[in-house]
Design an enzyme around this catalytic site. Sequence first.
Site, PDB file in Angstrom:
ATOM      1  N   TRP A 102       0.818  -1.218   0.000  1.00 36.72           N
ATOM      2  CA  TRP A 102       0.000   0.000   0.000  1.00 36.72           C
ATOM      3  C   TRP A 102       0.845   1.260   0.000  1.00 36.72           C
ATOM      4  CZ3 TRP A 102      -4.424  -0.699  -1.955  1.00 36.72           C
ATOM      5  CH2 TRP A 102      -5.108  -1.892  -1.756  1.00 36.72           C
ATOM      6  N   ASP A 172      -1.378   6.214   6.657  1.00 38.72           N
ATOM      7  CA  ASP A 172      -2.499   5.408   6.156  1.00 38.72           C
ATOM      8  C   ASP A 172      -2.800   4.317   7.198  1.00 38.72           C
ATOM      9  OD1 ASP A 172      -4.226   3.665   4.935  1.00 38.72           O
ATOM     10  OD2 ASP A 172      -2.927   3.234   3.212  1.00 38.72           O
ATOM     11  N   LYS A 196     -11.967  -2.064   6.986  1.00 43.08           N
ATOM     12  CA  LYS A 196     -11.165  -3.004   7.770  1.00 43.08           C
ATOM     13  C   LYS A 196     -11.576  -2.957   9.239  1.00 43.08           C
ATOM     14  CE  LYS A 196      -8.722  -3.168   3.886  1.00 43.08           C
ATOM     15  NZ  LYS A 196      -7.728  -2.332   3.225  1.00 43.08           N
TER      16      LYS A 196
HETATM   17  C1  LIG Z   1      -7.244  -1.791   2.010  1.00 40.73           C
HETATM   18  C2  LIG Z   1      -6.184  -0.776   2.090  1.00 40.73           C
HETATM   19  C3  LIG Z   1      -6.109   0.287   1.176  1.00 40.73           C
HETATM   20  C4  LIG Z   1      -7.049   0.439   0.002  1.00 40.73           C
HETATM   21  O1  LIG Z   1      -8.290   0.823   0.404  1.00 40.73           O
HETATM   22  P1  LIG Z   1      -9.446   1.199  -0.640  1.00 40.73           P
HETATM   23  O2  LIG Z   1     -10.502   1.706   0.256  1.00 40.73           O
HETATM   24  O3  LIG Z   1      -9.810  -0.060  -1.371  1.00 40.73           O
HETATM   25  O4  LIG Z   1      -8.927   2.225  -1.573  1.00 40.73           O
HETATM   26  C5  LIG Z   1      -5.122   1.234   1.360  1.00 40.73           C
HETATM   27  N1  LIG Z   1      -4.243   1.144   2.379  1.00 40.73           N
HETATM   28  C6  LIG Z   1      -4.277   0.126   3.256  1.00 40.73           C
HETATM   29  C7  LIG Z   1      -3.273   0.079   4.365  1.00 40.73           C
HETATM   30  C8  LIG Z   1      -5.255  -0.859   3.147  1.00 40.73           C
HETATM   31  O5  LIG Z   1      -5.285  -1.860   4.027  1.00 40.73           O
END
Ligand SMILES: *Cc1c(COP(=O)(O)O)cnc(C)c1O
Length: 361
Positions: A102, A172, A196
Site C-alpha cells: 500500500w 495510512d 477493515k
Molecule cells: C485496504 C487498504 C487500502 C485500500 O483501500 P481502498 O478503500 O480499497 O482504496 C489502502 N491502504 C491500506 C493500508 C489498506 O489496508
Amino acid sequence: MSRVWNFSAGPAAIPTAVLERAQRELLDWNGSGASVMELSHRGKLFIALAQQAEADLRELMGIPNDYAVLFLQGGATQHFAQIPMNLAGEGDSADYIVNGHWGEKAANEAAPYLRVNIAASSKAEQYLRLPPRESWQLDPGAAYVHYTPNETIHGVEYRDIPDVGEVPLVADFSSNILSEPLDVSRFGLIYAGAQKNIGPSGLVVMVIRRDLLQRASRPMAKIFRYAEQAANDSMLNTPNTWGWYLAGLTFQWLKEQGGVAAMAERNRTKAELLYQAIDGSSGYYRNPVDVPARSRMNVPFTLHDSALDADFLKESDAAGLIGLKGHKALGGMRASLYNAVPVEAVEALVGFMKDFAARHG
Ligand SMILES: *Cc1c(COP(=O)(O)O)cnc(C)c1O
C-alpha cells in the site's frame, strides 16, 4: 442463524451486535418511520447522527480540537492522490516510506502531483522487515512524510510512531485504526478506509490538523479540497449516509467494549495466540516476517507444503472459518484479526490448524 468466524482482510468482519442493531432499525430508524438510508443528510436526525459519530470518534481516539475529522468517500486509494493535491504545491516534494504494497501504491499515485522521494524502502527484502527509522533519508524541506503503520498484505506493523521533526507525518491507518491507543498529536494527517476496522466500504475517515487545511494552493475542484469538506461538515455533496451510520454504531460498540485500550489488550491476545500456534507447529505453518515487525492485525502464513493449500481452505471453510485465502501476491493464507474478530474466533482457528496438521501430517 449461523454466523461464521470471518478472517477476511477487507471488507472485513463487522461486530454482530452492530449488524443486529442495524437490522432492528433498518425499516424504522430513530422513530422516523423510514430507513436511515432513505432520509436527507440535511435533516435534523441525520445531522445529529453525524455529530454523534464524530464526537464518539474524538473521544475514542482522544482527538485534539485543533484537528478536523472528515467522513469522505473514494476509498483510501483516492486519497493517495488527494493528499498530495491538498498538502503540497506545484514543485514541492514529499518523503514516502515504502514498507509494503500500500505504501508503494500511495507513492505511485502521488507522483503526478509532486516529486516523490522514496526515503526508505524494504522492497528489496520482500517487505519482510521494516526500514528502521534511523535508515530513513528524510528531506527537512519535504511537504510531508507518508508511511503505512500497518501493511495489510505483507503483515508488517510499525508499533512506535516515528519522529520526523517539524514535517507533518501522514499515515495510512486503514487496517489498524482504533486497534490501540494512539497519540494523534504526533500526526499531521491520519486516514483510513472504513472497511477493515470501522464498518462498510465506501467511507474514509480522516483526521487532519486544521492548519494543514490551508495548504492547498493549486487549482482543483471544490470536491477534492479538504478545507471545503471541513467547512461543510463533510457534506459538500451527499455523503455515504449508510456507511456513516454503521461507523457510528461501531464507535458506540467500541465504547461499550471499553474503548481502544480494551481493544489493544484483546488484539494482543489474539495475535499471540495465532503466532504461537504458527511458531509452535515445528515448521508445519510458517510466518516469514521479522518477529519485531509482525502485524497484530494481519497474519500471513504458509503451509509447509503448498499442495495442501486447497484442502486447508476447503476444510476451514466447512468448519465455519472464512476469508483465510492469502493475497494473490503472496499466496498461502492470511488471517486478519481486526477489532470485530473475537478471541473465540482465533481460538477456533488455532484449534482447526492443530487438527488439520495432525490429520494431514
Ligand atoms: C485496504 C487498504 C487500502 C485500500 O483501500 P481502498 O478503500 O480499497 O482504496 C489502502 N491502504 C491500506 C493500508 C489498506 O489496508
